[in-house]
Design a protein around this motif. Structure first.
Motif, short mmCIF file in Angstrom:
data_model
loop_
_atom_site.label_atom_id
_atom_site.label_comp_id
_atom_site.label_asym_id
_atom_site.label_seq_id
_atom_site.Cartn_x
_atom_site.Cartn_y
_atom_site.Cartn_z
N VAL A 329 0.84 -1.20 0.00
CA VAL A 329 0.00 0.00 0.00
C VAL A 329 0.88 1.25 0.00
O VAL A 329 0.63 2.21 -0.73
CB VAL A 329 -0.94 0.00 1.22
N THR A 330 1.93 1.23 0.82
CA THR A 330 2.88 2.34 0.84
C THR A 330 3.57 2.49 -0.50
O THR A 330 3.82 3.61 -0.98
CB THR A 330 3.93 2.14 1.95
N LEU A 331 3.92 1.35 -1.13
CA LEU A 331 4.53 1.39 -2.47
C LEU A 331 3.60 2.04 -3.47
O LEU A 331 4.03 2.87 -4.29
CB LEU A 331 4.87 -0.04 -2.91
N ALA A 332 2.31 1.70 -3.43
CA ALA A 332 1.35 2.29 -4.37
C ALA A 332 1.28 3.80 -4.19
O ALA A 332 1.20 4.56 -5.17
CB ALA A 332 -0.03 1.66 -4.17
N ASP A 333 1.33 4.26 -2.93
CA ASP A 333 1.32 5.71 -2.67
C ASP A 333 2.56 6.37 -3.27
O ASP A 333 2.49 7.46 -3.85
CB ASP A 333 1.25 5.98 -1.17
N ALA A 334 3.72 5.70 -3.13
CA ALA A 334 4.95 6.25 -3.69
C ALA A 334 4.90 6.31 -5.21
O ALA A 334 5.38 7.26 -5.83
CB ALA A 334 6.15 5.40 -3.23
N VAL A 335 4.30 5.29 -5.82
CA VAL A 335 4.16 5.29 -7.28
C VAL A 335 3.26 6.43 -7.73
O VAL A 335 3.55 7.13 -8.72
CB VAL A 335 3.60 3.93 -7.76
N ARG A 336 2.15 6.64 -7.02
CA ARG A 336 1.26 7.76 -7.36
C ARG A 336 1.99 9.10 -7.25
O ARG A 336 1.85 9.98 -8.11
CB ARG A 336 0.04 7.76 -6.46
N ASP A 337 2.79 9.25 -6.18
CA ASP A 337 3.54 10.50 -6.00
C ASP A 337 4.52 10.72 -7.14
O ASP A 337 4.67 11.85 -7.64
CB ASP A 337 4.28 10.48 -4.67
N ARG A 338 5.20 9.67 -7.55
CA ARG A 338 6.17 9.80 -8.64
C ARG A 338 5.48 10.13 -9.96
O ARG A 338 5.98 10.92 -10.76
CB ARG A 338 6.98 8.51 -8.78
N LEU A 339 4.31 9.55 -10.18
CA LEU A 339 3.56 9.86 -11.39
C LEU A 339 3.16 11.33 -11.41
O LEU A 339 3.19 11.99 -12.46
CB LEU A 339 2.33 8.97 -11.51
N ASP A 340 2.80 11.87 -10.24
CA ASP A 340 2.43 13.28 -10.16
C ASP A 340 3.61 14.19 -10.46
O ASP A 340 3.44 15.32 -10.93
CB ASP A 340 1.87 13.61 -8.76
N GLU A 341 4.83 13.70 -10.18
CA GLU A 341 6.01 14.51 -10.42
C GLU A 341 6.39 14.56 -11.90
O GLU A 341 7.14 15.45 -12.32
CB GLU A 341 7.20 13.95 -9.63
N ILE A 342 5.91 13.62 -12.67
CA ILE A 342 6.29 13.55 -14.08
C ILE A 342 5.40 14.50 -14.88
O ILE A 342 4.18 14.34 -14.92
CB ILE A 342 6.15 12.11 -14.62
N VAL A 343 5.99 15.46 -15.50
CA VAL A 343 5.22 16.40 -16.30
C VAL A 343 4.97 15.81 -17.68
O VAL A 343 5.62 14.86 -18.11
CB VAL A 343 5.96 17.74 -16.45
N ASP A 344 4.02 16.36 -18.36
CA ASP A 344 3.70 15.94 -19.72
C ASP A 344 4.84 16.34 -20.63
O ASP A 344 5.13 17.52 -20.82
CB ASP A 344 2.39 16.60 -20.17
#
Length: 427
Positions: A329-344
């Protein structure tokens, strides 16, 4: 032919191709015996600055053997002092097959995440399936899991699902539902029969199964890629609409080193790396103490990317019958955070193209472009070399003390191809 040039660490590039050839003499041809050079399997070695290109006749070999040879060639070339990157070109393609055709992403899928590993046996499929389950927790939309491992489709066994796969009214494959996941795997179609696909047949199987599945409306689709850096992985990177990738490794130094090289392959193909999962980090014995399974290493420094999670060697990590483990669950949160950091990184037509320009001119034009922007506006730069050093130059140009000051709201540098970088700077 491209000329050698000076390379890092004071290693002269003159004769770099010859040094790589000498190293390749230690790589054995498992089919005919002898080295890959003596047997004629390697047909050419060329150098373009710090990048080595090895051409090999792999098209007629069985897929697993060809993958093993390609990995050995890549590893040997990269171990040569002065080599920064290595590419293995293994198939003779017709003009209309020189590049993989990119498959359109499912219309109603928001995000596609690939989970990959440089080696088999590191727990990649377990991480992919558990990550998909965790991403599905607490969302109103479905999450999908695509098993792209043609030769080892283990997702059906992990999730305890069986075929046959039905067809929709439009003739598309209907994925199997497993809890909160919708899943498609070649293992649901092959009925445990061994697969002898290779070359173009395997490539088409991955792309067509992905495209022909009726995924429906998904918030996230997780792709479980085969291990290694073989043809199927390369085809997936070049043809599937992947938004970001998670790499899985054990802490073993060999696995970490191979994962670092695998990361280079992703970067060369323009796939943003979200980070690494370190699996089997430790185990707790009956005495209550934690024990490391592998030698300690600074994994984050070695991989030059964030470690998203370090998972213990415990049965509950492999349990798909109960709740998702807290670490996942913590890993999934980290993945979401990293996706938010990636700009288009879809580069607009007005992007400043600095490719082919000398360093002074590149610097001058980048500064001029950035100075013309207002706060909140975005500058897009295209370069043929890593533009990270421009961050300090741009910050200084607008009066900030350094690149970590108030010059940028956001600054992202990403490699999109071997000789193409994009820098996105929000002032």
């Amino acid at each position: 032919m491209a000329k050698d040039s000076l390379v890092p660490d004071e290693v002269p590039a003159d004769g770099l191709a010859d040094r790589v050839r000498n190293g390749l003499r230690s790589v054995e041809n498992p089919v005919s015996g002898g080295s890959v050079l003596e047997s004629g399997l390697v047909t050419q070695v060329s150098v373009d600055e710090r990048t080595v290109h090895v051409s090999a006749s792999l098209a007629e070999l069985e897929e697993p053997i060809a993958d093993d040879i390609a990995e050995a060639l890549r590893r040997t070339a990269l171990s040569t002092p002065g080599v920064e990157q290595a590419t293995i070109e293994g198939e003779v393609q017709s003009p209309d097959e020189t590049a993989a055709e990119r498959v359109d992403g499912p219309a109603n899928v928001d995000t596609v995440i690939a989970v990959a590993s440089a080696k088999g046996g590191v727990g990649k499929t377990t991480v992919a399936a558990q990550l998909a389950r965790a991403l599905a927790t607490g969302t109103d939309r479905d999450v999908g899991l695509f098993d792209a491992d043609l030769y080892g489709p283990n997702v059906p066994n992990l999730l305890n699902i069986d075929g046959p796969v039905s067809a929709t009214a439009e003739g598309r494959a209907e994925p199997i539902t497993a809890g909160e996941l919708v899943t498609m795997s070649v293992g649901l179609i092959a009925n445990d029969e061994p697969l002898a696909w290779r070359g173009a047949m395997a490539h088409e199987a991955v792309s067509e199964l992905f495209e022909d599945t009726a995924w429906g409306e998904l918030e996230t689709l997780v792709i479980d890629l085969p291990p290694g850096t073989g043809d199927i992985v390369l085809t997936a990177l070049q043809s599937l609409p992947i938004d970001g990738a998670v790499l899985v490794t054990t802490p073993h130094p060999t696995s970490v080193a191979d994962t670092s090289r695998s990361a280079t392959l992703f970067e060369e193909n323009g796939i943003p790396l979200l980070g690494t999962v370190v699996n089997m980090r430790e185990f707790a014995c009956e005495c209550g103490r934690d024990h490391d399974l592998f030698p300690d290493a600074n994994i984050e420094q070695a991989l030059e990317q964030p470690v998203l999670s370090e998972l213990p060697f415990e049965e509950r990590i492999r349990d798909f019958g109960g709740d998702v483990p807290a670490e996942i669950v913590t890993l999934a949160d980290a993945v979401r955070d990293r996706l938010d950091e990636i700009v288009d990184l879809s580069v607009p037509a007005h992007a400043l193209d600095l490719r082919g320009l000398s360093r002074p001119i590149r610097r001058e034009q980048a500064i001029e472009e950035f100075r013309a922007t207002e706060p909140g506006e975005t500058t897009y730069l295209l370069t043929d070399a890593d533009p990270s050093s421009l961050e300090t130059e741009l910050a200084t140009a607008v009066g900030a003390d350094d690149a970590s000051g108030d010059a940028f709201e956001r600054s992202v540098v990403r490699r999109r191809a071997p000789n193409e970088w994009v820098m996105v700077v929000v002032r």
